[in-house]
Design a protein around this motif. Structure first.
Motif, mmCIF file in Angstrom:
data_model
loop_
_atom_site.group_PDB
_atom_site.id
_atom_site.type_symbol
_atom_site.label_atom_id
_atom_site.label_comp_id
_atom_site.label_asym_id
_atom_site.label_seq_id
_atom_site.Cartn_x
_atom_site.Cartn_y
_atom_site.Cartn_z
ATOM 1 N N UNK A 1 -0.527 8.266 5.654
ATOM 2 C CA UNK A 1 0.418 7.210 5.271
ATOM 3 C C UNK A 1 1.437 6.983 6.381
ATOM 4 N N UNK B 1 -0.131 5.246 9.411
ATOM 5 C CA UNK B 1 -0.440 3.853 9.102
ATOM 6 C C UNK B 1 0.822 2.999 9.120
ATOM 7 N N UNK B 2 1.878 3.537 8.532
ATOM 8 C CA UNK B 2 3.132 2.791 8.499
ATOM 9 C C UNK B 2 3.647 2.534 9.917
ATOM 10 N N UNK C 1 9.762 6.474 -12.280
ATOM 11 C CA UNK C 1 10.327 7.435 -11.338
ATOM 12 C C UNK C 1 10.118 6.986 -9.896
ATOM 13 N N UNK D 1 9.890 19.716 -2.643
ATOM 14 C CA UNK D 1 8.953 19.212 -3.663
ATOM 15 C C UNK D 1 9.651 18.942 -4.982
ATOM 16 N N UNK E 1 0.832 -1.217 0.000
ATOM 17 C CA UNK E 1 0.000 0.000 0.000
ATOM 18 C C UNK E 1 0.856 1.252 0.000
ATOM 19 N N UNK F 1 11.915 17.123 -5.544
ATOM 20 C CA UNK F 1 12.327 15.730 -5.607
ATOM 21 C C UNK F 1 11.623 14.998 -6.758
ATOM 22 N N UNK F 2 10.403 15.420 -7.067
ATOM 23 C CA UNK F 2 9.605 14.735 -8.085
ATOM 24 C C UNK F 2 9.644 15.531 -9.397
ATOM 25 N N UNK G 1 0.879 17.033 6.328
ATOM 26 C CA UNK G 1 1.661 16.358 5.310
ATOM 27 C C UNK G 1 1.025 15.033 4.960
ATOM 28 N N UNK G 2 1.869 14.006 4.926
ATOM 29 C CA UNK G 2 1.363 12.676 4.592
ATOM 30 C C UNK G 2 1.021 11.944 5.889
ATOM 31 N N UNK H 1 11.803 11.033 4.871
ATOM 32 C CA UNK H 1 11.177 9.816 5.408
ATOM 33 C C UNK H 1 12.041 9.166 6.489
ATOM 34 N N UNK H 2 13.318 8.968 6.152
ATOM 35 C CA UNK H 2 14.198 8.320 7.128
ATOM 36 C C UNK H 2 14.381 9.189 8.362
ATOM 37 N N UNK I 1 6.813 10.277 3.024
ATOM 38 C CA UNK I 1 6.738 9.142 2.100
ATOM 39 C C UNK I 1 8.170 8.735 1.745
ATOM 40 N N UNK I 2 8.391 7.444 1.478
ATOM 41 C CA UNK I 2 9.760 6.979 1.206
ATOM 42 C C UNK I 2 10.416 7.611 -0.026
ATOM 43 N N UNK I 3 9.625 8.206 -0.911
ATOM 44 C CA UNK I 3 10.235 8.838 -2.088
ATOM 45 C C UNK I 3 11.048 10.067 -1.702
ATOM 46 N N UNK I 4 10.791 10.582 -0.493
ATOM 47 C CA UNK I 4 11.545 11.752 -0.051
ATOM 48 C C UNK I 4 12.750 11.281 0.744
ATOM 49 N N UNK I 5 13.867 11.258 0.081
ATOM 50 C CA UNK I 5 15.107 10.756 0.651
ATOM 51 C C UNK I 5 16.169 11.767 0.223
#
Ligand code: ZN
Ligand code: ZN
Lengths: 548, 339
Positions: free
Chosen positions: B305, B308-309, A101, B257, A87, B259-260, B301-302, B281-282, B138-142
């Motif tokens: 997510x 939940x994590x 990406x 932002x 998820x 990052x994407x 923010x998130x 994220x870390x 979110x893990x995409x933010x590293x």
């Protein structure tokens, strides 16, 4: 001696080509200036390894290596490497909007600064993976992910998932290649079009045309029109102009050369097999003929709404049933080659004369002449244009009678004068976070019309609002969420928008019974409340009028 | 027993102490984590904040009653033991630690775990309940290390100089702009700035922070002087007519932002630098872990997510809806109003 020969190519010993390629993709993706994109492409084609250049031409013109790993596996393997629950990976994907990406971003940092290979190395290895068992595919993917940096991973993943849609037009690439080789743009455009195998041809061969087995299927680069803003008055004397209906079908070239028939779409896709109706034309068309026109569903010489074709386009093999339910015809409007001679430098007027003669003599029900509209004054044409929808057209094409057939999108001689879209006022009922847009904003909306006391959804749309408006809608969504299903929020039906669309068709899959073509938000109706929106009956009436 | 902090329509409320933390409506007593507009709002009777935050609050909110304290100072408010601790977000940003009848809560405000060299190094504090931000949860933010991003920014600016372009760096005027000025002072004597950024920088320099001085751009600044210059501008100036006089220029946006890719493209900038004043994220996970808290409340923010994590990892976490903006790297309150 042409400049072509002074360029060092095919220096396969150069490594690090993948890095060069990812820098190019980055520059093309972020640069806001056409000139800078052109410079980036030019210096790429001057410096990159030869094989890489051939692949870049192939990739940027929509050819891609055969898919060897599906998205589900890619997602699974990268998720496993990153240690994420499904998820959460899903949530990341939703925020980023692009699988290649997302994977590049969630994977753990690369292990070492091991030198990257060339782009062609990766593509060749990927091609070899095809028949191998899954476990070997996986091992290869993990190895590549480990050695590539974030940007390298992104382009590597893109090689598999496809779609380098990075704001580089075919025309820009042609221009840069023309600069590098010293060749005419139209020659470059022709040489890189058609059927060629990137793995088998060198950069020099491709661009010089030497050593290439002559490819008889090659279409000419399409000449594309700009939209006419405002009225046609600015075009001057109407006598100089030829008017035709602007069809809403598949722009294509019908080619007969070397005893074979080829059908190409504007997207440079060979579609011969998709239209078996055209097979009899092989016997009829004279050798060395290229026609430009529109593939449209049609019955008894009359064009039908494009929606009819949707069902058969995606299919690999066309069924008998589809052939009878959605028959097509080629509506020809230009003659690019005749008796083996390139006609593109001849004036439209003459090309048209020859075209009419040819088609009249052939007289075949699937090869039709796209008619010329006769008119006197611009005002008269304006009135005729209002009948576009009844003609199943999107408006009118205006072409200068003296115009030659140019390459790509050019201003001046050809214009499309489209009719205004259909519109309907609807209320927003669901919102979802955007794809590829600002990560954390609600930008995708579902709209409903009224049916008595209930609301019936009928379209999803996302484009058309300004950043500021998107911010306001986002705020509203957050304050007025009624329920939440995964990424989708049900919102209080309060905001009214005007939805514009190009066509409407009956649909069994949608609750409303209709499907819209290219729906988008045309404006926010601050002046209207949910009680003022259109009804399902209104939609049905539109279907009645325009959907048949 | 009622929890030490409750979530009310005014904001985070400490009932036994009868004060709020970063309230979004006027109250009698407010403790402020930092001077960003979504945390420091106008109209409260009394404010308590870190010494470095005070001049920024005065700049933003005007005159008022501000009680400055140092990190680690202990203050009792109606029997609640209150102390501030570095959050590493921007200059003067703090976490708020509350202790009452053996129960300890920490409100993180906004924070980043990497030491940027000017905002004070984030300090993990043990507590029972931790209210954390999750702007980039979110893990995409590293994030890349600051030094790597600084190198990229400097070489981008050098490249622009060589091809005759001015470099406009779009940076939030509180926090980001100070970092970017420090980064670029290594390669230039003169950095120009939009009034909003010049104001903040001046106030901070006057308050004793060791930051490079900036040259304010005014209508009188001669165009010739700006050829190939380095300019700091707030997001509100991006795309405005104010930028015209720097032509030819390239713009680089400094924001997490970036990052994407889609965001970079959408903002229509020539370059994007994923330089953030928030934890990645870390960083968020590490911070949460180091508090040893039994309960985590995730705000802006998130948060859904992230909470939940955490729950799946066996850490009890809740999602809290607040008025803190999740686009705070985008808005700019020290903007044009104070020029
Ligand atoms: Zn902040
Ligand atoms: Zn914040």
């Amino acid at each position: 001696m042409t400049v072509l020969e002074t360029v060092p190519y095919d220096q396969e010993e150069i490594s690090g080509g993948m890095h060069r390629f990812s820098v190019l993709v980055n520059t093309l993706g972020t640069s806001t200036k056409t000139n800078e994109k052109l410079d980036a492409l030019t210096s790429y084609f001057q410096q990159a390894p030869g094989k890489d250049k051939v692949w870049v031409i192939a990739l940027f013109s929509g050819r891609r290596p055969k898919r060897v790993v599906n998205s589900r596996l890619l997602a699974e393997w990268s998720r496993e490497q990153a240690g994420l629950p499904p998820w959460l990976f899903e949530e990341c994907y939703h925020t980023v909007g692009d699988l290649a990406e997302t994977i590049a971003l969630v994977l753990p940092s690369p292990e070492s600064d091991s030198p990257e290979h060339n782009l062609s190395w990766y593509i060749e290895r990927l091609a070899e993976l095809g028949p191998l068992p899954e476990v070997e595919k996986k091992a290869f993917m993990l190895e590549c992910w480990r050695e590539l940096g974030k940007d390298g991973r992104f382009v590597f993943n893109k090689l598999i998932t496809g779609g380098f849609r990075i704001g580089v037009s075919q025309q820009l690439m042609v221009q840069s290649l023309a600069r590098v080789t010293g060749l005419e743009a139209s020659i470059v455009a022709h040489r890189i079009s058609g059927n060629w195998e990137p793995a088998l041809v060198s950069f020099a061969e491709l661009l010089s045309g030497e050593g290439m087995s002559e490819d008889h299927s090659k279409p000419y680069p399409f000449y594309l029109a700009y939209a006419l803003e405002g009225g046609p008055d600015s075009l001057g004397d109407p006598v100089e102009w030829q008017a035709e209906w602007k069809w809403d079908g598949i722009r294509g070239q019908l080619i007969r050369r070397n005893g074979q028939l080829f059908v190409w779409s504007r997207g440079e896709e060979l579609m011969t097999d998709k239209f078996p109706e055209f097979n009899p034309l092989l016997q009829l068309l004279p050798e060395g003929t290229v026609l430009d026109g529109e593939i449209m569903p049609a019955r008894e010489g009359k064009p039908l709404p494009f929606a009819l074709l949707q069902t058969r386009i995606g299919r690999k093999n066309v069924t008998k049933k589809q052939l009878t339910e959605a028959p097509v015809a080629f509506f020809a409007y230009d003659l690019l080659e005749y008796a083996g001679n390139d006609f593109r430098d001849i004036a439209l007027e003459e090309r048209r004369g020859q075209l009419e003669q040819l088609l009249t003599s052939l007289h075949h029900p699937v090869l039709l002449l796209s008619p010329v509209i006769t008119f006197g004054e611009w005002r008269e044409l304006e009135r005729i244009r209002e009948q576009s929808r009844d003609k199943v057209a999107e408006g009118i094409m205006l072409k200068r009678r003296s115009s030659v057939y140019q390459v790509g999108r050019k201003r001046g001689d050809w214009w499309k004068w489209k009719i205004d879209p259909l519109t309907i006022d609807a209320v927003m009922v669901y919102a979802q976070k955007g794809h590829g847009r600002r990560s954390n904003l609600y930008t995708d909306y579902t709209f409903a019309v009224r049916d008595g006391e209930i609301l019936v959804t009928f379209a999803k749309a996302y484009s058309g609002l300004t950043d500021k408006e998107i911010g306001q809608v986002d705020h509203f969504v957050r304050q007025n969420s009624l329920e939440k299903f995964g990424p989708v929020r049900t919102v209080k039906p309060e905001l009214v928008f005007e939805i514009a669309f190009e066509g409407i068709a009956a649909s069994g899959r949608h609750k409303s019974g209709v499907a819209l073509r290219f729906p988008r938000i045309s404006r926010w109706r601050h002046d209207k409340g949910p009680e003022d929106i259109n009804t399902l009956d209104d939609l049905k009436k539109m279907l009645e009028m325009y959907g048949k | 027993m009622q929890p030490l902090i409750t979530f009310t329509e005014y904001g985070l409320f400490c009932q036994p102490g009868n004060f709020y933390i970063d309230p979004w409506l006027p109250v009698d007593k407010a403790i402020i984590t930092h001077a960003h507009s979504d945390h420091a709002r106008w109209g409260s009777k009394e404010y308590l904040c870190h010494r470095g935050c005070k001049p920024l609050l005065e700049l933003r909110l005007g005159a008022g009653t501000y009680q400055p304290v140092e990190w680690g100072d202990i203050i009792y408010v109606n029997g609640v033991r209150v102390s501030l601790h570095p959050a590493g977000h921007i200059i003067g940003s703090s976490q708020v630690r509350l202790e009452y009848q053996g129960e300890t809560w920490v409100v993180s405000g906004d924070y980043k775990t990497e030491d940027d060299g000017i905002s004070g190094a984030f300090e993990p504090i043990r507590c029972h309940s931790f209210i954390t931000e999750s702007t980039f949860g979110l893990p995409i933010y590293d994030w890349e290390p600051q030094e790597k991003i600084y190198d990229d920014m400097r070489s981008w600016v050098q490249g622009n100089r060589e091809s005759g372009f001015a470099s406009i760096l779009i940076a939030y005027s509180l926090g980001k702009a100070q970092r970017v000025s420090v980064c670029l002072s290594a390669i230039t004597e003169k950095i120009y700035a939009h009034g909003a950024i010049a104001n903040a920088q001046e106030i901070l320099r006057q308050s004793g922070f060791n930051l490079p001085s900036l040259t304010r751009i005014t209508p009188e600044t001669p165009r010739e002087e700006l050829k190939g210059a380095i300019i700091l501008a707030p997001p509100s100036a991006d795309g405005s007519s104010w930028m015209r006089k720097f032509q030819p220029y390239r713009t680089g946006i400094c924001s997490g932002w970036m990052q994407v890719r889609g965001n970079r493209r959408r903002r229509n900038a020539d370059a994007g630098f994923a330089l953030s004043d928030h934890a990645d994220w870390k960083g968020l996970l590490k911070a949460v872990h180091e508090t040893g808290a039994e309960k985590i409340f995730a705000t802006h923010g998130f948060q859904s997510a992230f909470s939940r994590y955490l729950n799946e990892q066996g850490v009890k976490a809740y999602e809290v809806k607040t008025d803190y903006g999740d686009m705070e790297e985008e808005n700019d309150s020290v903007g044009d109003s104070t020029i």
